[in-house]
Design a protein around this motif. Structure first.
Motif, PDB file in Angstrom:
ATOM      1  N   LEU A 178       0.828  -1.215   0.000  1.00  0.00           N
ATOM      2  CA  LEU A 178       0.000   0.000   0.000  1.00  0.00           C
ATOM      3  C   LEU A 178       0.857   1.257   0.000  1.00  0.00           C
ATOM      4  O   LEU A 178       0.583   2.207  -0.752  1.00  0.00           O
ATOM      5  N   LEU A 179       1.892   1.290   0.836  1.00  0.00           N
ATOM      6  CA  LEU A 179       2.769   2.461   0.844  1.00  0.00           C
ATOM      7  C   LEU A 179       3.443   2.644  -0.514  1.00  0.00           C
ATOM      8  O   LEU A 179       3.577   3.767  -1.003  1.00  0.00           O
ATOM      9  N   GLY A 180       3.872   1.530  -1.114  1.00  0.00           N
ATOM     10  CA  GLY A 180       4.513   1.621  -2.429  1.00  0.00           C
ATOM     11  C   GLY A 180       3.566   2.140  -3.489  1.00  0.00           C
ATOM     12  O   GLY A 180       3.926   3.012  -4.291  1.00  0.00           O
ATOM     13  N   ALA A 181       2.340   1.614  -3.498  1.00  0.00           N
ATOM     14  CA  ALA A 181       1.343   2.071  -4.476  1.00  0.00           C
ATOM     15  C   ALA A 181       1.075   3.555  -4.301  1.00  0.00           C
ATOM     16  O   ALA A 181       1.017   4.325  -5.274  1.00  0.00           O
ATOM     17  N   HIS A 182       0.895   3.978  -3.056  1.00  0.00           N
ATOM     18  CA  HIS A 182       0.612   5.391  -2.781  1.00  0.00           C
ATOM     19  C   HIS A 182       1.765   6.277  -3.251  1.00  0.00           C
ATOM     20  O   HIS A 182       1.552   7.326  -3.859  1.00  0.00           O
TER      21      HIS A 182
END
Length: 224
Positions: A178-182
């Motif tokens: 999720l952090l990477g996608a964001h």
């Protein structure tokens, strides 16, 4: 639909462990089996676990062989380890059909996973999922780990694509997926039990949540 034009098809990046596949037993169970297979006392298993976690590579296994007087080379023990990891990995129920449905609907799929290249690719091959995806990007050979945006951009580049706000990332780990996608400005689906556990303060909220990957695939297939 022309799949060869740069942004012709919808693009999905997806995690591997606990998203596409699960593994039977952890490192402790593997170490016990390793000791049994190589005639080592079972009480050496915790030390084997520590050594492997410190250096999971042919060189690391060469060190184990030297320490315990094993006849096999580090390379041979590494290959045995990779095969063992793959053998106890299985696709999550419904995942093969979900990937087939997404590909059939024109999606381009890239696996983005942290881990060891040999191990992660062996898992995909053993579970029969390798032909169901278009590219695989593993942190060891990529030189970057999720949530670093670099590994997501590299995965897209291997597909001849660039990330856009319409790209999706599906995964179970908020701290990496999720952090990477964001950080990349792409959409995300968090694979998590219902109701989802609370995210840490200031953590980005996923675009969607789903209890499993087949459900996530159904959301993507229904998306406009």
């Amino acid at each position: 639909m022309d799949h060869h034009s740069p942004q012709a098809s919808p693009l999905l990046l997806i995690d591997l462990d606990h998203t596409l596949v699960e593994r039977d037993g952890g490192t402790d169970a593997w170490a016990t089996a390793f000791c049994t297979a190589h005639g080592l006392p079972l009480d050496t298993a915790p030390t084997i676990v520590t050594l492997v976690r410190a250096d999971r590579s042919p060189a690391g296994f060469a060190g184990i062989a030297a320490r315990y007087g094993l006849r096999q080379s580090g390379e041979a023990l590494w290959e045995e380890h990779v095969a063992h990891e793959a053998a106890r990995t299985h696709p999550i129920p419904g995942v093969p059909a979900a990937l087939t449905a997404l590909r059939g609907a024109g999606w381009t799929i890239g696996v983005v996973t942290n881990g060891y290249t040999d191990v992660q690719r062996a898992k995909l091959a053993r579970t029969g999922l390798l032909p169901a995806v278009d590219a695989v990007c593993v942190s060891q050979e990529a030189g970057a780990r999720k949530p670093d945006p670099e590994i997501f951009h590299l995965a897209a580049a291997r597909l001849g694509r660039t990330l856009t706000p319409d790209t999706w990332m599906v995964g179970n780990n908020p701290a990496t997926d999720l952090l990477g996608a964001h950080a990349c400005g792409i959409r995300s689906i968090w694979i998590t039990p219902t109701p989802p556990p609370p995210l840490p303060p200031a953590h980005p909220t996923p675009t969607r949540t789903a209890p499993d990957t087949p459900t996530a695939a159904a959301l993507l297939l229904a998306a406009p």
